[in-house]
Design a protein around this motif. Structure first.
Motif, PDB file in Angstrom:
ATOM      1  N   THR A   4      15.736 157.972  49.147  1.00 51.92           N
ATOM      2  CA  THR A   4      14.352 158.401  48.953  1.00 51.92           C
ATOM      3  C   THR A   4      14.276 159.756  48.268  1.00 51.92           C
ATOM      4  O   THR A   4      13.500 159.957  47.328  1.00 51.92           O
ATOM      5  CB  THR A   4      13.626 158.473  50.310  1.00 51.92           C
ATOM      6  N   LEU A   5      15.088 160.684  48.715  1.00 53.48           N
ATOM      7  CA  LEU A   5      15.051 162.036  48.166  1.00 53.48           C
ATOM      8  C   LEU A   5      15.558 162.080  46.726  1.00 53.48           C
ATOM      9  O   LEU A   5      15.151 162.946  45.940  1.00 53.48           O
ATOM     10  CB  LEU A   5      15.871 162.984  49.045  1.00 53.48           C
ATOM     11  N   SER A   6      16.459 161.162  46.373  1.00 48.26           N
ATOM     12  CA  SER A   6      17.022 161.161  45.021  1.00 48.26           C
ATOM     13  C   SER A   6      16.318 160.203  44.075  1.00 48.26           C
ATOM     14  O   SER A   6      16.634 160.159  42.884  1.00 48.26           O
ATOM     15  CB  SER A   6      18.514 160.805  45.074  1.00 48.26           C
ATOM     16  N   ALA A   7      15.364 159.423  44.594  1.00 48.97           N
ATOM     17  CA  ALA A   7      14.673 158.435  43.770  1.00 48.97           C
ATOM     18  C   ALA A   7      13.705 159.121  42.811  1.00 48.97           C
ATOM     19  O   ALA A   7      13.180 160.207  43.110  1.00 48.97           O
ATOM     20  CB  ALA A   7      13.915 157.448  44.653  1.00 48.97           C
ATOM     21  N   PRO A   8      13.447 158.507  41.667  1.00 46.10           N
ATOM     22  CA  PRO A   8      12.434 159.050  40.749  1.00 46.10           C
ATOM     23  C   PRO A   8      11.070 159.113  41.445  1.00 46.10           C
ATOM     24  O   PRO A   8      10.766 158.270  42.290  1.00 46.10           O
ATOM     25  CB  PRO A   8      12.425 158.040  39.597  1.00 46.10           C
ATOM     26  N   PRO A   9      10.251 160.099  41.114  1.00 42.75           N
ATOM     27  CA  PRO A   9       8.953 160.253  41.785  1.00 42.75           C
ATOM     28  C   PRO A   9       8.077 159.002  41.732  1.00 42.75           C
ATOM     29  O   PRO A   9       7.333 158.727  42.675  1.00 42.75           O
ATOM     30  CB  PRO A   9       8.311 161.419  41.025  1.00 42.75           C
ATOM     31  N   ARG A  10       8.160 158.213  40.656  1.00 41.22           N
ATOM     32  CA  ARG A  10       7.279 157.059  40.508  1.00 41.22           C
ATOM     33  C   ARG A  10       7.592 155.939  41.502  1.00 41.22           C
ATOM     34  O   ARG A  10       6.721 155.115  41.802  1.00 41.22           O
ATOM     35  CB  ARG A  10       7.337 156.524  39.076  1.00 41.22           C
ATOM     36  N   VAL A  11       8.840 155.889  41.997  1.00 43.41           N
ATOM     37  CA  VAL A  11       9.208 154.839  42.955  1.00 43.41           C
ATOM     38  C   VAL A  11       9.449 155.411  44.356  1.00 43.41           C
ATOM     39  O   VAL A  11       9.740 154.649  45.281  1.00 43.41           O
ATOM     40  CB  VAL A  11      10.466 154.082  42.486  1.00 43.41           C
ATOM     41  N   ARG A  12       9.319 156.714  44.505  1.00 42.21           N
ATOM     42  CA  ARG A  12       9.615 157.330  45.799  1.00 42.21           C
ATOM     43  C   ARG A  12       8.712 156.823  46.926  1.00 42.21           C
ATOM     44  O   ARG A  12       9.183 156.659  48.061  1.00 42.21           O
ATOM     45  CB  ARG A  12       9.525 158.847  45.675  1.00 42.21           C
ATOM     46  N   PRO A  13       7.420 156.553  46.682  1.00 36.17           N
ATOM     47  CA  PRO A  13       6.594 156.012  47.776  1.00 36.17           C
ATOM     48  C   PRO A  13       7.134 154.718  48.361  1.00 36.17           C
ATOM     49  O   PRO A  13       7.014 154.479  49.567  1.00 36.17           O
ATOM     50  CB  PRO A  13       5.231 155.802  47.101  1.00 36.17           C
ATOM     51  N   ILE A  14       7.726 153.864  47.536  1.00 36.26           N
ATOM     52  CA  ILE A  14       8.302 152.613  48.038  1.00 36.26           C
ATOM     53  C   ILE A  14       9.460 152.918  48.984  1.00 36.26           C
ATOM     54  O   ILE A  14       9.593 152.305  50.052  1.00 36.26           O
ATOM     55  CB  ILE A  14       8.772 151.728  46.870  1.00 36.26           C
ATOM     56  N   TRP A  15      10.298 153.874  48.608  1.00 38.98           N
ATOM     57  CA  TRP A  15      11.421 154.258  49.456  1.00 38.98           C
ATOM     58  C   TRP A  15      10.932 154.835  50.784  1.00 38.98           C
ATOM     59  O   TRP A  15      11.518 154.558  51.838  1.00 38.98           O
ATOM     60  CB  TRP A  15      12.304 155.265  48.723  1.00 38.98           C
ATOM     61  N   TRP A  16       9.891 155.663  50.734  1.00 35.16           N
ATOM     62  CA  TRP A  16       9.362 156.226  51.983  1.00 35.16           C
ATOM     63  C   TRP A  16       8.840 155.127  52.903  1.00 35.16           C
ATOM     64  O   TRP A  16       9.018 155.192  54.129  1.00 35.16           O
ATOM     65  CB  TRP A  16       8.250 157.229  51.685  1.00 35.16           C
ATOM     66  N   LEU A  17       8.209 154.127  52.340  1.00 39.01           N
ATOM     67  CA  LEU A  17       7.692 153.022  53.147  1.00 39.01           C
ATOM     68  C   LEU A  17       8.832 152.222  53.784  1.00 39.01           C
ATOM     69  O   LEU A  17       8.758 151.837  54.963  1.00 39.01           O
ATOM     70  CB  LEU A  17       6.818 152.109  52.281  1.00 39.01           C
ATOM     71  N   LEU A  18       9.878 151.958  53.014  1.00 39.36           N
ATOM     72  CA  LEU A  18      11.029 151.249  53.580  1.00 39.36           C
ATOM     73  C   LEU A  18      11.713 152.084  54.654  1.00 39.36           C
ATOM     74  O   LEU A  18      12.196 151.556  55.662  1.00 39.36           O
ATOM     75  CB  LEU A  18      12.018 150.892  52.467  1.00 39.36           C
ATOM     76  N   LEU A  19      11.745 153.398  54.441  1.00 42.85           N
ATOM     77  CA  LEU A  19      12.302 154.285  55.466  1.00 42.85           C
ATOM     78  C   LEU A  19      11.467 154.230  56.741  1.00 42.85           C
ATOM     79  O   LEU A  19      12.005 154.211  57.850  1.00 42.85           O
ATOM     80  CB  LEU A  19      12.370 155.715  54.930  1.00 42.85           C
ATOM     81  N   ALA A  20      10.143 154.189  56.591  1.00 47.36           N
ATOM     82  CA  ALA A  20       9.265 154.077  57.762  1.00 47.36           C
ATOM     83  C   ALA A  20       9.492 152.758  58.492  1.00 47.36           C
ATOM     84  O   ALA A  20       9.483 152.703  59.733  1.00 47.36           O
ATOM     85  CB  ALA A  20       7.806 154.195  57.329  1.00 47.36           C
ATOM     86  N   PHE A  21       9.718 151.693  57.720  1.00 51.78           N
ATOM     87  CA  PHE A  21      10.004 150.383  58.321  1.00 51.78           C
ATOM     88  C   PHE A  21      11.265 150.433  59.185  1.00 51.78           C
ATOM     89  O   PHE A  21      11.283 149.951  60.315  1.00 51.78           O
ATOM     90  CB  PHE A  21      10.145 149.346  57.206  1.00 51.78           C
ATOM     91  N   ILE A  22      12.315 151.047  58.639  1.00 53.98           N
ATOM     92  CA  ILE A  22      13.567 151.150  59.384  1.00 53.98           C
ATOM     93  C   ILE A  22      13.391 152.036  60.620  1.00 53.98           C
ATOM     94  O   ILE A  22      13.887 151.724  61.704  1.00 53.98           O
ATOM     95  CB  ILE A  22      14.684 151.691  58.481  1.00 53.98           C
ATOM     96  N   ALA A  23      12.667 153.157  60.468  1.00 54.73           N
ATOM     97  CA  ALA A  23      12.472 154.074  61.583  1.00 54.73           C
ATOM     98  C   ALA A  23      11.688 153.411  62.716  1.00 54.73           C
ATOM     99  O   ALA A  23      12.037 153.558  63.897  1.00 54.73           O
ATOM    100  CB  ALA A  23      11.755 155.333  61.105  1.00 54.73           C
TER     101      ALA A  23
END
Length: 211
Positions: free
Chosen positions: A34-53
């Protein structure tokens, strides 16, 4: 009578440690991605991180229930598991929008046909038996139906995500594989719930840990 979930299969130390290591590793990988992802796709990574959490939090609640015997159904863990679907579905919807920005009629028709077939299977084997079970209270019935319906939404998103993309990239393949493990484990859980078994099976826990 009142149904209950007796959380079993976690008396040994190996399984809880396996879950903990798996989820912590997933969280670490997702956070780094998530932290290394391009800004345009970072929201998707944050959502997947929330799913895992959220999934990890629900699993921790299940472990706590295992130490305290029987937990009423639906439990707090069930609520957290249901909440975990929200960021997962939003993330998949955003991926679909990125990969299929146009209106490809052929792709959507193919996706709809496969989705309709999957919906018939879910309704016939998971939703209809729950509706016919006289032992469920209204709240228990609502939760018992919510699980397969949310799983169906996730499956629908995966179908729409993959149809028409050609050969999917490795990241998308791994994401799909992990969600398929979760869906397979959830189907086992839903069948156990409707069949009145004692609770989440070991296969369900292992499938959830592989997200």
């Amino acid at each position: 009578h009142t149904r209950a979930f007796h959380v079993t299969g976690v008396q040994t130390c190996a399984l809880p440690i396996f879950y903990l290591v798996s989820f912590l590793a997933a969280l670490a990988v997702m956070l780094g991605g998530t932290l290394s992802a391009p800004p345009r796709v970072r929201p998707i990574w944050w959502l997947l991180l929330a799913f895992i959490a959220l999934t990890m939090a629900a699993q921790a609640l299940l472990q706590w229930q295992a130490k305290n015997g029987t937990a009423a159904f639906p439990s707090i863990a069930a609520v957290v598991f249901l909440a975990a679907y929200i960021p997962a579905i939003i993330a998949l919807a955003m991926l679909i929008h990125r990969l299929h920005p146009g209106n490809d009629r052929e792709t959507w028709i193919d996706s709809t046909i496969v989705t309709f077939a999957a919906a018939c299977v879910f309704i016939m084997f998971l939703v209809a038996p729950a509706l016919a079970d006289p032992n469920f209270t209204p709240l228990q019935l609502a939760v018992a139906i919510a699980y397969p319906l949310l799983d169906l939404i996730v499956l629908t998103a995966l179908i729409w995500l993959l149809v028409g993309t050609g050969r999917p990239p490795l990241a998308l393949t791994l994401l799909t594989f992990s969600f398929c493990l979760v869906l397979a484990a959830d189907v086992v859980r839903d069948a156990d719930m409707i069949g009145g078994t004692s609770g989440p099976s070991t296969s369900w826990k292992i499938g959830r840990a592989h997200v």
